[in-house]
Design a protein around this motif. Structure first.
Motif, PDB file in Angstrom:
ATOM      1  N   LEU A 141       0.851  -1.188   0.000  1.00 26.57           N
ATOM      2  CA  LEU A 141       0.000   0.000   0.000  1.00 26.57           C
ATOM      3  C   LEU A 141       0.887   1.238   0.000  1.00 26.57           C
ATOM      4  O   LEU A 141       1.959   1.239   0.637  1.00 26.57           O
ATOM      5  N   VAL A 145      -1.312   6.711   2.787  1.00 25.13           N
ATOM      6  CA  VAL A 145      -2.740   6.459   2.923  1.00 25.13           C
ATOM      7  C   VAL A 145      -3.034   5.868   4.296  1.00 25.13           C
ATOM      8  O   VAL A 145      -2.272   5.048   4.810  1.00 25.13           O
ATOM      9  N   ASP A 149      -8.749   6.771   5.444  1.00 25.38           N
ATOM     10  CA  ASP A 149      -8.941   6.921   4.004  1.00 25.38           C
ATOM     11  C   ASP A 149      -9.668   5.713   3.424  1.00 25.38           C
ATOM     12  O   ASP A 149     -10.649   5.849   2.674  1.00 25.38           O
ATOM     13  N   VAL A 150      -9.182   4.545   3.783  1.00 23.44           N
ATOM     14  CA  VAL A 150      -9.779   3.328   3.220  1.00 23.44           C
ATOM     15  C   VAL A 150     -11.215   3.164   3.680  1.00 23.44           C
ATOM     16  O   VAL A 150     -12.101   2.770   2.907  1.00 23.44           O
ATOM     17  N   LEU A 183      -4.355   2.863  -4.798  1.00 29.81           N
ATOM     18  CA  LEU A 183      -3.840   2.707  -3.431  1.00 29.81           C
ATOM     19  C   LEU A 183      -2.477   2.027  -3.392  1.00 29.81           C
ATOM     20  O   LEU A 183      -1.834   1.983  -2.347  1.00 29.81           O
TER      21      LEU A 183
ATOM     22  N   TYR B 175      -8.788  12.541  -2.399  1.00 33.29           N
ATOM     23  CA  TYR B 175      -9.345  11.335  -3.009  1.00 33.29           C
ATOM     24  C   TYR B 175      -9.344  11.426  -4.526  1.00 33.29           C
ATOM     25  O   TYR B 175      -9.251  10.407  -5.214  1.00 33.29           O
ATOM     26  N   ILE B 178      -5.896  10.114  -5.301  1.00 24.23           N
ATOM     27  CA  ILE B 178      -5.817   8.646  -5.269  1.00 24.23           C
ATOM     28  C   ILE B 178      -6.504   8.060  -6.494  1.00 24.23           C
ATOM     29  O   ILE B 178      -5.977   7.167  -7.169  1.00 24.23           O
TER      30      ILE B 178
END
Lengths: 199, 199
Positions: A141, A145, A149-150, A183, B175, B178
DNA sequence: CGATAAACGGACCGCGCGGTCAACTTGTAC
DNA sequence: GTACAAGTTGACCGCGCGGTCCGTTTATCG
């Protein structure tokens, strides 16, 4: 003292039917599906809904609790996987796959009014943080991040796919693929904005 | 014959106030902000709203038309940029920046009931397809991603960021970063699902 | 069997919504 | 200044929602 006799057979049957019908209805129409429609779909009267769940929010909470529990279980199982990157991807797949619901956004909503949901949600969040940390440490990853975020991005593939009219019900897999590529550490560009406060 | 005298001064003032108030209200509360609240915010009576916009949907349509128009203009301007990859990124930035509204999803919704919106939307879609094609040809975009993909993904950064409670209003930039990394050709993994039918 | 409490069902309530309307106000043209 | 159309307004309507309530049905148990 707190001697409660077991519930009647038809009551448990109706409760199960209600949960199933509500899950279907919420998945199809979103959170504003009406209680009357849910009752009709379950083949019971509207009053019965409110006997089992004093409030529409309680019904939502029951379903969310179930889903979040499954998710936490799956996440905990994946915590010891040999490949942490693959484990995270699989976790996100399971999360998106859950009855291909429109989105998991109501999770955030429901947690604000129900303590049990908030607890289950936080536990699930911890699991995600854990999976993310392992994947990052393992080099699967990008380093900038965070677990938060996830957590936020989790819902995106389903959300995005739900706006494609005649598409495959598995379209979310495509956008999960794109998201996950974003990611990965390879070729990651610096992000212009710091991460949000932890969830 | 169709000699229509110019509208009264207060009418144009109220119309502008209404559009502004409605845009704010929709941005804050989403599409189910009530007409009464919008009227109060604009400092006019509820009846005045319906004099200018026969239906709540017409009010939404007016705003959407405006936004989509700006977007198309910006996109067309970016079509001749020297760096097609950067142009696409800038376009997505502009799209997300529009009054940081919760999401652009109502675009899809509003288009189904209003021909003018559908037309403007389709024009904007063509612009996106164009920008995407140029970026892909230029090697700035993975080859397996379509314009329709980008149209669907456009809304994601705003949507995702809107669920972070105390975060920066610019969190969507993170985002988008990403997401855009996921759209780059470097290190792209094959996608498990074919693209959806074109929009 | 009954007897009984648990469970059920659907008419009913209050509320807030989008939308209508007729009485009233006001910008505008002469 | 005056006349009049254009514009404004808030009370009002019908509707569908979440939630309540009580007369009725029914699973359970001695």
């Amino acid at each position: 003292m707190t001697d409660t006799r077991p519930p009647r057979a038809d009551a448990v049957r109706n409760r199960a039917a209600l949960l199933s019908a509500a899950a279907d209805e919420f998945a199809e129409r979103g959170m504003d599906a009406s209680v009357a429609d849910i009752a009709r779909r379950a083949g019971v009267g509207k009053g019965t809904v409110f006997r089992h769940f004093p409030t529409k929010d309680d019904l939502i909470a029951a379903i969310v609790l179930d889903r979040v529990g499954e998710l936490t279980t799956a996440g905990d199982r994946l915590r010891d996987a040999a490949d942490p990157g693959g484990a995270l991807l699989e976790f996100l797949t399971i999360a998106a796959q859950q009855r291909q619901q429109r989105d998991l956004s109501f999770l955030h909503v429901a947690g604000d009014t129900n303590a049990a949901v908030a607890e289950a949600r936080d536990q699930m969040y911890r699991t995600v943080h854990d999976l993310v940390d392992r994947a990052r440490t393992h080099g699967a990853l990008r380093t900038d991040v965070t677990g938060t975020d996830v957590i936020l991005l989790m819902c995106a593939p389903n959300y995005v796919a739900s706006y494609a009219p005649g598409a495959s019900p598995d379209l979310w897999r495509r956008y999960l693929g794109i998201l996950f590529d974003g990611l990965r550490p390879q070729g990651a560009h610096p992000l212009p904005e710091p991460p949000p406060p932890a969830l």
